[in-house]
Every structure is written in structure tokens, then in C-alpha cells.
Design an enzyme around this catalytic site. Structure first.
Site, PDB file in Angstrom:
ATOM      1  N   LYS A 143      -2.215  36.683   4.200  1.00 12.28           N
ATOM      2  CA  LYS A 143      -3.280  35.387   4.353  1.00 12.28           C
ATOM      3  C   LYS A 143      -4.064  35.719   5.634  1.00 12.28           C
ATOM      4  CE  LYS A 143      -0.703  31.289   3.001  1.00 12.28           C
ATOM      5  NZ  LYS A 143      -0.110  29.776   3.461  1.00 12.28           N
TER       6      LYS A 143
ATOM      7  N   ASP B   7      -4.821  24.316   2.228  1.00 13.37           N
ATOM      8  CA  ASP B   7      -3.364  23.806   2.653  1.00 13.37           C
ATOM      9  C   ASP B   7      -3.573  22.499   3.289  1.00 13.37           C
ATOM     10  OD1 ASP B   7      -1.594  25.891   1.995  1.00 13.37           O
ATOM     11  OD2 ASP B   7      -1.845  27.016   3.941  1.00 13.37           O
TER      12      ASP B   7
END
Ligand code: ATR
Length: 311
Positions: free
Chosen positions: A97, A133
Site C-alpha cells: 500500500k 478506506d
């Protein structure tokens, strides 16, 4: 039996047999199919492929979502492959990520602020990194509790990557204040500092002896648990704050989704608090990625139900 009747391939017991060509030839992946997927290491546990493929089929889209086991030393090559193979994009999970950002052409505001990317969109020959997210969390609040953070007092327990994404998203959505409580208070300070200026932000120690945490919980409109405490297989542990500190009017969220009913959610229910469990954030970060790729509204409910059926 001769080797030409298919018996040697072990196909004789399949429904319809090989004679029923229509059932096997029904289009699933075709020459025209658009490919997306997920890069991670490990990847076999990922629930994103069934969740996204269910959504593609539901909307009758000629798309497919594929898991890719990408080791860290092959990440650059894998990202180059998104461009060279004309994929529409990828999701990115552990451990890529942060490191993937070096290989992208552009980052959206959330990805830049969080220093992490979970979605890449291949648009006009460029790779753009997003972080969905926080938006996934906001969507779970809205769809499952009818709540938006605007003007609300938010308390976040934990100060890891998920806590930062949620802190940034609620601050960006004009929360009145954000208190970040963490065992290691320096990490809470770092999260609070990164949203300071967006909203009133404060760091406090996560401790049963801390009166500032108790006071913040009394005032909280929204409380979000983001630590790994209560996750399977260590799910039989008491909640991270005393149950009696939970205000019955606070909306209590846990981002842990294995099990769905964590001890923290159970304690909140006993106190009479409204609750939001963790699978929503997981499903809806995917729904936001789906929308970035396809420019179509994701079937939120279907994605959530698919995920729940697999957990
Ligand atoms: P993620 O990126 O998924 O949010 P992480 O970065 O590993 O995960 O963060 C885990 C969080 O859980 C941290 O806030 C961690 O607290 P520390 O910063 O003090 O390590 C918190 N955490 C993990 N185990 C904990 C425990 N037993 N008690 C309290 N907090 C815990």
C-alpha cells in the site's frame, strides 16, 4: 472406452456432459472483457474477487476481477503490467500500500494525506492512486446507521493505518472534533497532528486510568474501534475500554469483522448503543473502488451481502 470420448480427462460426470456446449460456452471471460484485480502477498485469503465479480455479474458488466500474488521485489514489474496489458486498475493490499506510490503517475488527495494507496485507476494511459478506506467507512456509517460525521464529536481508538484513514475522512467530512486514543500515545499524537487544521484534534492515552478518555467518551457522538484487539482467533478478550464508559447515545463502530459480533460490539449492544459492525467498511471501500473503475454506481447491498456470506 477410447481416449477420444473424454473419459480419460475425468469429465464424464459433469452435469450436461461435454455434449451440452451452451452451458460451458456461456460467456464469462471473453475477448472483450476488461480486467481488474488485486495485488498482495499473501493474496489467497482475499474476499475481493468474489465480491467484485458478483457486482460485475449483477450489473451485467463485461469485467472480471482477478487475484495476483505479487512479491515485493516484483511490484514494479506488476504495476508496469497494468499499463502494458491494458488493465483498468487494481486494488492494492498488504504489503504494497505504501511502496506502490513510487510507481504511480498521480495520487488523489486522500492517498497523499494518508501516505497509502489501496486502489489504482488506469485512466488515459496514467496510473492514479486512491485511498478508498475512509470513504468506505463513511458509506458504512451512512447506509447502516443513517449518520454523517458533520458537526459530530468522534473518538477513535487506535492509531494505525485504518485509524488515520478514518480520522482523515471524518475530519474531511467536517466532524466537530476528533479524539484519537492509543496505547502508544505518540502514534495518537501523529494521527491528531495530521488532521489538525481540518478540525479540532486531540490525542489521549488509551488507558483505564485516563480521565480525559472517559470524558471524551461521555461526549462522543461516534466511537470507532480500530485496533486489532478482539480479532479472531483472540476474540474472547474484554473490550479495550470499560463497558460502563460507553454512552448509550453514542454510535459505536468496530472495524474488526472477524467475528462480526466482537466483544466490543456486544458490550455496546448491552449498553443500548446503536452499532455498526466492521464488514461494511470492507465492502464499501471496494464499492468506491468499483465506482472509480467503472463510473457506475456500485451495488452496495449486493457487495455487502456477498461479503457476509463468505465471512
Ligand atoms: P492497521 O494499519 O490495520 O490499523 P496497525 O498499524 O498494526 O494496524 O495498528 C494496530 C493498532 O492496534 C495500533 O493502534 C496498536 O496500538 P500501538 O500503536 O500502541 O501498538 C493497537 N493495538 C494492538 N494491540 C493492542 C493491545 N493489546 N492493546 C491496545 N492497543 C493495541
Amino acid at each position: 472406452m477410447t481416449p477420444t470420448d473424454g473419459t480419460h480427462l475425468g469429465h464424464q460426470d459433469r452435469p450436461g456432459g461435454q455434449g451440452n456446449v451452451e452451458s460451458w460456452a456461456a460467456p464469462f471471460v471473453k475477448g472483450t472483457t476488461t480486467v481488474v484485480g488485486v495485488f498482495g502477498d499473501p493474496i489467497a485469503h482475499s474476499l475481493s474477487p468474489p465480491m467484485h465479480n458478483a457486482a460485475f455479474r449483477y450489473l451485467n458488466l463485461d469485467w472480471v476481477y482477478v487475484p495476483f500474488h505479487v512479491a515485493s521485489d516484483r511490484l514494479a514489474q506488476a504495476v508496469a503490467g497494468v499499463k502494458s496489458m491494458g488493465m483498468a486498475g487494481v486494488n492494492v493490499t498488504v504489503p504494497h500500500k505504501v511502496s506502490i506510490m513510487a510507481y504511480l503517475d498521480e495520487l488523489d488527495e486522500a492517498a497523499r494525506a494518508l501516505g497509502a494507496v489501496n486502489t489504482v485507476v488506469h485512466r488515459n494511459g496514467r496510473l492514479i492512486g486512491y485511498n478508498t478506506d475512509g470513504r468506505g467507512f463513511l458509506r458504512s456509517l451512512e447506509l447502516e446507521a443513517g449518520v454523517t460525521p458533520k458537526g459530530r464529536h468522534v473518538v477513535i481508538l487506535g492509531a494505525g493505518g485504518a485509524a488515520l484513514a478514518i480520522a482523515w475522512a471524518v475530519a474531511d467530512a467536517n466532524a466537530a472534533s476528533v479524539v484519537v486514543a492509543n496505547r502508544t500515545v505518540e502514534k495518537a499524537e501523529a494521527v491528531a497532528a495530521s488532521i489538525d487544521g481540518m478540525t479540532a484534534a486531540q490525542a489521549v492515552p488509551l488507558s483505564e486510568n485516563d480521565s480525559s478518555l472517559k470524558a471524551a467518551l461521555e461526549q462522543a457522538d461516534i466511537l470507532v474501534h480500530t485496533t486489532s484487539v478482539g480479532m479472531r482467533p483472540n476474540h474472547d478478550v474484554p473490550p479495550i475500554v470499560p463497558e460502563t464508559w460507553l454512552n448509550p447515545t453514542t454510535l459505536v463502530c468496530d472495524i474488526v469483522y472477524t467475528p462480526r459480533e466482537t466483544t466490543f460490539i456486544q458490550a455496546a449492544r448491552r449498553r443500548g448503543c446503536p452499532v455498526v459492525t466492521g464488514e461494511g467498511m470492507l465492502a464499501f471501500q471496494g464499492a468506491v473502488a468499483f465506482e472509480l473503475w467503472t463510473n457506475q454506481k456500485a451495488p452496495d447491498e449486493l457487495m455487502l451481502k456477498t461479503l457476509r456470506s463468505l465471512l
